[in-house]
Write an enzyme that holds these catalytic residues in place. Sequence first.
Site, mmCIF file in Angstrom:
data_model
loop_
_atom_site.group_PDB
_atom_site.id
_atom_site.type_symbol
_atom_site.label_atom_id
_atom_site.label_comp_id
_atom_site.label_asym_id
_atom_site.label_seq_id
_atom_site.Cartn_x
_atom_site.Cartn_y
_atom_site.Cartn_z
ATOM 1 N N ASN A 45 0.841 -1.199 0.000
ATOM 2 C CA ASN A 45 0.000 0.000 0.000
ATOM 3 C C ASN A 45 0.877 1.250 0.000
ATOM 4 O O ASN A 45 1.952 1.293 0.620
ATOM 5 C CB ASN A 45 -1.024 0.001 1.142
ATOM 6 C CG ASN A 45 -0.447 -0.204 2.517
ATOM 7 O OD1 ASN A 45 0.562 -0.870 2.687
ATOM 8 N ND2 ASN A 45 -1.089 0.363 3.523
ATOM 9 N N GLU A 58 -3.026 -4.675 -3.180
ATOM 10 C CA GLU A 58 -3.502 -5.602 -4.223
ATOM 11 C C GLU A 58 -3.501 -4.922 -5.590
ATOM 12 O O GLU A 58 -3.117 -5.519 -6.600
ATOM 13 C CB GLU A 58 -4.927 -6.065 -3.901
ATOM 14 C CG GLU A 58 -5.060 -6.828 -2.601
ATOM 15 C CD GLU A 58 -5.313 -5.927 -1.388
ATOM 16 O OE1 GLU A 58 -4.837 -4.766 -1.386
ATOM 17 O OE2 GLU A 58 -5.975 -6.396 -0.451
ATOM 18 N N CYS A 93 -10.158 -5.047 0.303
ATOM 19 C CA CYS A 93 -11.302 -4.121 0.295
ATOM 20 C C CYS A 93 -12.150 -4.365 -0.960
ATOM 21 O O CYS A 93 -11.740 -5.060 -1.896
ATOM 22 C CB CYS A 93 -10.812 -2.670 0.347
ATOM 23 S SG CYS A 93 -10.197 -2.029 -1.215
#
Length: 138
Positions: A45, A58, A93
């Site tokens: 991230n 991701e 998420c």
Amino acid sequence: MTEMQIKSLLDAAVSAMERAYAPYSNFHVGAALLARDGRIFTGCNIENASYPVTICAERAALSSAVSAGLREFSAIAIVGGHHGKMEDICTPCGICRQALSEFCSPETPVYLGKIDGYTTLTLGELLPHSFHLKEDLS
Ligand code: THU
């Protein structure tokens, strides 16, 4: 996948997590995508002072792989936690589930690692009825 292959994909996700830039949340995430040709693409991230600009691990991994010309994947491993402690599994998420569904089938295994083990789910379990454009837009 063999336990050894899963372990090395999770290890790659942990290494990526160590490069997380998360000074605002202190929540570090790493992801490792296994391409069909056997190569592993990782992402972490990357936060921003303007919070919504943040890129999740991701999607960083997906950007790296797709930019390198890979569009088919057989698995993804994800790890995360406050200061990277991995006390619990880190589920992707909603935006990342949809992003992954563009390139991964619903059967694709998603390995969610934590300090003392991992959980396996499929992308279809994480995101049933994902959105796809069916008509020809050309
Ligand atoms: N984060 C990810 O990298 N992946 C997810 O699927 C969930 C959230 C990041 C974004 C932000 O930097 C931090 O975790 C806290 O939300």
